[in-house]
Design a protein around this motif. Structure first.
Motif, PDB file in Angstrom:
ATOM      1  N   GLY A 107      15.261   5.242-123.099  1.00  0.00           N
ATOM      2  CA  GLY A 107      16.403   4.677-123.802  1.00  0.00           C
ATOM      3  C   GLY A 107      15.995   4.046-125.117  1.00  0.00           C
ATOM      4  N   PHE A 108      14.772   3.485-125.168  1.00  0.00           N
ATOM      5  CA  PHE A 108      14.268   2.903-126.422  1.00  0.00           C
ATOM      6  C   PHE A 108      14.106   3.994-127.477  1.00  0.00           C
ATOM      7  CE2 PHE A 108      11.986  -0.569-123.794  1.00  0.00           C
ATOM      8  CZ  PHE A 108      13.086  -1.408-123.860  1.00  0.00           C
ATOM      9  N   GLU A 109      13.531   5.142-127.061  1.00  0.00           N
ATOM     10  CA  GLU A 109      13.345   6.265-127.997  1.00  0.00           C
ATOM     11  C   GLU A 109      14.693   6.816-128.453  1.00  0.00           C
ATOM     12  OE1 GLU A 109       9.445   8.686-126.749  1.00  0.00           O
ATOM     13  OE2 GLU A 109      10.737   8.191-125.049  1.00  0.00           O
ATOM     14  N   LEU A 110      15.645   6.893-127.523  1.00  0.00           N
ATOM     15  CA  LEU A 110      16.990   7.364-127.859  1.00  0.00           C
ATOM     16  C   LEU A 110      17.608   6.445-128.905  1.00  0.00           C
ATOM     17  CD1 LEU A 110      19.562   9.067-127.407  1.00  0.00           C
ATOM     18  CD2 LEU A 110      20.120   7.528-125.512  1.00  0.00           C
ATOM     19  N   CYS A 111      17.500   5.161-128.671  1.00  0.00           N
ATOM     20  CA  CYS A 111      18.039   4.148-129.581  1.00  0.00           C
ATOM     21  C   CYS A 111      17.442   4.314-130.980  1.00  0.00           C
ATOM     22  CB  CYS A 111      17.704   2.769-129.001  1.00  0.00           C
ATOM     23  SG  CYS A 111      18.601   1.426-129.754  1.00  0.00           S
ATOM     24  N   ARG A 112      16.129   4.432-131.039  1.00  0.00           N
ATOM     25  CA  ARG A 112      15.424   4.594-132.318  1.00  0.00           C
ATOM     26  C   ARG A 112      15.907   5.852-133.030  1.00  0.00           C
ATOM     27  NH1 ARG A 112      10.525   3.217-130.239  1.00  0.00           N
ATOM     28  NH2 ARG A 112       9.976   5.353-129.822  1.00  0.00           N
ATOM     29  N   SER A 113      16.015   6.944-132.292  1.00  0.00           N
ATOM     30  CA  SER A 113      16.439   8.217-132.861  1.00  0.00           C
ATOM     31  C   SER A 113      17.870   8.134-133.415  1.00  0.00           C
ATOM     32  CB  SER A 113      16.342   9.295-131.782  1.00  0.00           C
ATOM     33  OG  SER A 113      16.794  10.513-132.261  1.00  0.00           O
ATOM     34  N   LEU A 114      18.763   7.496-132.666  1.00  0.00           N
ATOM     35  CA  LEU A 114      20.155   7.367-133.106  1.00  0.00           C
ATOM     36  C   LEU A 114      20.275   6.493-134.344  1.00  0.00           C
ATOM     37  CD1 LEU A 114      21.825   6.922-129.615  1.00  0.00           C
ATOM     38  CD2 LEU A 114      22.118   8.884-131.132  1.00  0.00           C
ATOM     39  N   LYS A 115      19.488   5.432-134.402  1.00  0.00           N
ATOM     40  CA  LYS A 115      19.566   4.504-135.539  1.00  0.00           C
ATOM     41  C   LYS A 115      18.941   5.085-136.807  1.00  0.00           C
ATOM     42  CE  LYS A 115      21.891   1.329-133.460  1.00  0.00           C
ATOM     43  NZ  LYS A 115      23.234   0.976-133.849  1.00  0.00           N
ATOM     44  N   LYS A 116      18.072   6.082-136.661  1.00  0.00           N
ATOM     45  CA  LYS A 116      17.456   6.739-137.836  1.00  0.00           C
ATOM     46  C   LYS A 116      18.369   7.804-138.439  1.00  0.00           C
ATOM     47  CE  LYS A 116      12.543   6.317-136.806  1.00  0.00           C
ATOM     48  NZ  LYS A 116      11.385   7.020-136.263  1.00  0.00           N
TER      49      LYS A 116
END
Length: 125
Positions: free
Chosen positions: A65-74
């Motif tokens: 979920g952390f990686e997903l969050c980072r990807s979405l915010k980029k």
């Protein structure tokens, strides 16, 4: 106190029972629910469905979920979509790391229906 929400919420959760519980709470409160069983599936659905908010677990196979969050915010197309992290990881470092990745709210499991709705309401209103 009964909270009512409107909007389209994407739930990202690899546990079928947890996914159903969250989905039930949200649908019962008037939300339109989109389900994804993995972060990779969520990345596809967020572009096609354009949800008002995303609720994601942290510990999932493949992408966290952390990686997903980072990807979405980029991504300029998804960076403004609010993200609620809902995890059984309840250490302060997990909460801090989630916020650093761009999460808007951090909710720990187990949660009540009201806690979930309040977390989502805080980011979609």
């Amino acid at each position: 106190m009964s909270l009512t929400l409107v909007g389209k919420i994407l739930i990202v959760e690899d546990s079928p029972s947890e996914l159903e519980l969250m989905s039930y709470y949200l649908k019962d409160s008037g939300c339109n629910v989109i389900k994804a069983a993995s972060a990779k599936e969520a990345l596809e659905k967020v572009l096609s469905e354009q949800p008002d908010a995303i609720v994601t677990d942290v510990v999932m196979p493949g992408m966290s979920g952390f990686e997903l969050c980072r990807s979405l915010k980029k991504n300029p197309m998804t960076q403004k979509v609010p993200i609620v992290i809902c995890s059984s990881k309840n250490q302060e470092i997990d909460r801090l790391w989630a916020m650093k990745q761009g999460a808007d709210v951090y909710l720990t499991k187990p949660y009540t229906r009201e806690q979930l709705l309040r977390a989502i309401k805080s980011v979609v209103l």
